[in-house]
Design a protein around this motif. Sequence first.
Motif, short mmCIF file in Angstrom:
data_model
loop_
_atom_site.label_atom_id
_atom_site.label_comp_id
_atom_site.label_asym_id
_atom_site.label_seq_id
_atom_site.Cartn_x
_atom_site.Cartn_y
_atom_site.Cartn_z
N TYR A 227 -34.26 9.34 28.87
CA TYR A 227 -33.98 8.06 28.21
C TYR A 227 -34.44 8.09 26.76
O TYR A 227 -33.74 7.60 25.86
CB TYR A 227 -34.66 6.91 28.94
CG TYR A 227 -34.09 6.56 30.30
CD1 TYR A 227 -32.99 7.24 30.83
CD2 TYR A 227 -34.65 5.54 31.06
CE1 TYR A 227 -32.46 6.91 32.07
CE2 TYR A 227 -34.13 5.20 32.30
CZ TYR A 227 -33.05 5.89 32.81
OH TYR A 227 -32.53 5.55 34.04
N GLU A 228 -35.65 8.60 26.53
CA GLU A 228 -36.18 8.61 25.17
C GLU A 228 -35.33 9.48 24.24
O GLU A 228 -35.05 9.09 23.11
CB GLU A 228 -37.63 9.12 25.17
CG GLU A 228 -38.64 8.15 25.76
CD GLU A 228 -38.76 6.86 24.98
OE1 GLU A 228 -38.21 6.77 23.86
OE2 GLU A 228 -39.40 5.93 25.48
N GLU A 229 -34.90 10.62 24.74
CA GLU A 229 -34.04 11.49 23.93
C GLU A 229 -32.72 10.80 23.63
O GLU A 229 -32.21 10.83 22.50
CB GLU A 229 -33.77 12.81 24.67
CG GLU A 229 -32.87 13.76 23.87
CD GLU A 229 -32.45 14.98 24.66
OE1 GLU A 229 -31.89 15.91 24.04
OE2 GLU A 229 -32.67 15.00 25.89
N ALA A 230 -32.17 10.13 24.63
CA ALA A 230 -30.89 9.43 24.46
C ALA A 230 -31.03 8.27 23.49
O ALA A 230 -30.16 8.04 22.64
CB ALA A 230 -30.39 8.94 25.82
N LEU B 175 -31.69 0.56 35.70
CA LEU B 175 -31.30 1.78 36.43
C LEU B 175 -32.41 2.32 37.32
O LEU B 175 -32.16 3.20 38.16
CB LEU B 175 -30.88 2.87 35.43
CG LEU B 175 -29.66 2.58 34.57
CD1 LEU B 175 -29.41 3.74 33.61
CD2 LEU B 175 -28.42 2.31 35.41
N ASN B 176 -33.64 1.83 37.12
CA ASN B 176 -34.78 2.27 37.95
C ASN B 176 -34.95 3.79 37.95
O ASN B 176 -35.17 4.42 38.99
CB ASN B 176 -34.63 1.76 39.38
CG ASN B 176 -34.66 0.25 39.47
OD1 ASN B 176 -35.48 -0.39 38.81
ND2 ASN B 176 -33.76 -0.34 40.24
N GLY B 177 -34.81 4.39 36.78
CA GLY B 177 -35.08 5.82 36.65
C GLY B 177 -33.91 6.74 36.97
O GLY B 177 -34.07 7.95 36.95
N LYS B 178 -32.74 6.18 37.25
CA LYS B 178 -31.57 7.00 37.56
C LYS B 178 -31.19 7.87 36.36
O LYS B 178 -31.26 7.42 35.22
CB LYS B 178 -30.39 6.11 37.97
CG LYS B 178 -29.15 6.88 38.43
CD LYS B 178 -28.03 5.93 38.80
CE LYS B 178 -28.42 5.12 40.01
NZ LYS B 178 -28.55 5.97 41.24
N GLU B 179 -30.82 9.11 36.61
CA GLU B 179 -30.38 10.01 35.55
C GLU B 179 -29.13 9.44 34.88
O GLU B 179 -28.23 8.92 35.55
CB GLU B 179 -30.06 11.38 36.13
CG GLU B 179 -31.28 12.15 36.63
CD GLU B 179 -32.12 12.69 35.49
OE1 GLU B 179 -31.57 12.89 34.40
OE2 GLU B 179 -33.33 12.88 35.70
N LEU B 180 -29.06 9.55 33.56
CA LEU B 180 -27.90 9.01 32.84
C LEU B 180 -26.60 9.68 33.27
O LEU B 180 -25.55 9.04 33.32
CB LEU B 180 -28.10 9.18 31.33
CG LEU B 180 -29.12 8.24 30.69
CD1 LEU B 180 -29.27 8.55 29.21
CD2 LEU B 180 -28.72 6.78 30.88
N GLY B 181 -26.68 10.96 33.59
CA GLY B 181 -25.48 11.67 34.02
C GLY B 181 -24.94 11.19 35.35
O GLY B 181 -23.78 11.45 35.70
N ALA B 182 -25.78 10.46 36.12
CA ALA B 182 -25.36 9.96 37.43
C ALA B 182 -24.94 8.50 37.38
O ALA B 182 -24.58 7.92 38.42
CB ALA B 182 -26.49 10.13 38.44
N VAL B 183 -24.97 7.89 36.19
CA VAL B 183 -24.60 6.47 36.07
C VAL B 183 -23.09 6.31 36.21
O VAL B 183 -22.31 7.03 35.57
CB VAL B 183 -25.07 5.91 34.71
CG1 VAL B 183 -24.57 4.48 34.52
CG2 VAL B 183 -26.58 5.96 34.62
#
Length: 304
Positions: A8-11, A43-51
Amino acid sequence: MEDWNEDYEEALDAFVIWMKDAGYTYYTQKSYLADVRQFLDSLNGKELGAVKKLHVVSFLTSVRERGVSDATRNRKHASVNCFFKALAELELYTVNPAAGIKKSKTEKNREPVYLDESDLQRFLSAVDGKYKDRNLALFILMSYMGLRVGEVHTLNLGDYNVERRTLRVFGKGRKWRNVPVPEDITPFLDRAVEERLTPWRGKEEALFISQKGRRLSIRGIQQIATDTFARFQQELPEAQRRAYSSHKLRHSFATMLLRKGADLRTVQELLGHSSIQTTTVYTHITSREKEEAMSRLQIRMPQL
């Protein structure tokens, strides 16, 4: 709120870089970041690629259920959509799950709130105080030249061409436009330049300076307008007071032009609208004009 994971921080850092490079204003960056952080928290920690699209719709549904307006819901959608668009362009992710989601239907036919010419004159007469010359000039720019609050905020001394009587305006979409300065307005602008407050930094180019010596902020302009509108309506019963704001002065400018017979295309150019559809909102007809039109009918009815 959960701690942000490294993805998240990188994004988010990438999103900020993308917005700065694209020329988004500080205020747009701030609001978009707040919306995106709110989405990421959902998102409760869900990976961005899995959204998936479902997660975005679920977020938008939840904010609507908390009572936000359709316009606010659409802005949050735009923020999230912009976030994933940025990540795709920066080649961090390939899919934009916010794309293709329908906007909420807002009230398209709502008439803009505006002041007619007599009310506008009374409003300008309500401008008072230590910085009257400055405040009067910035209100005149909005009400008789159609500038947005943000455009008044970004004006520099060099944007005002005294000889040609033109004002160079930096508007939405990072587009410049030249607006003629009416002869009657020139003395007020000249006065504002002459009485300009001394800036804290010697190289400050802002046309309008705050009492702290910095460029007058958007929030500062809005607060000055709020205070002036309060004085303008102080003698009215509370039930008759209207929710005026600085942007209503721009509405007044567009309404006056169209009533004076200006064509829609010219008004579009003066307002800096990218689409003429945006300008059509000002083609509203007042109740008084409807009554005048109806009074011209020669009605011959059979006797009762």
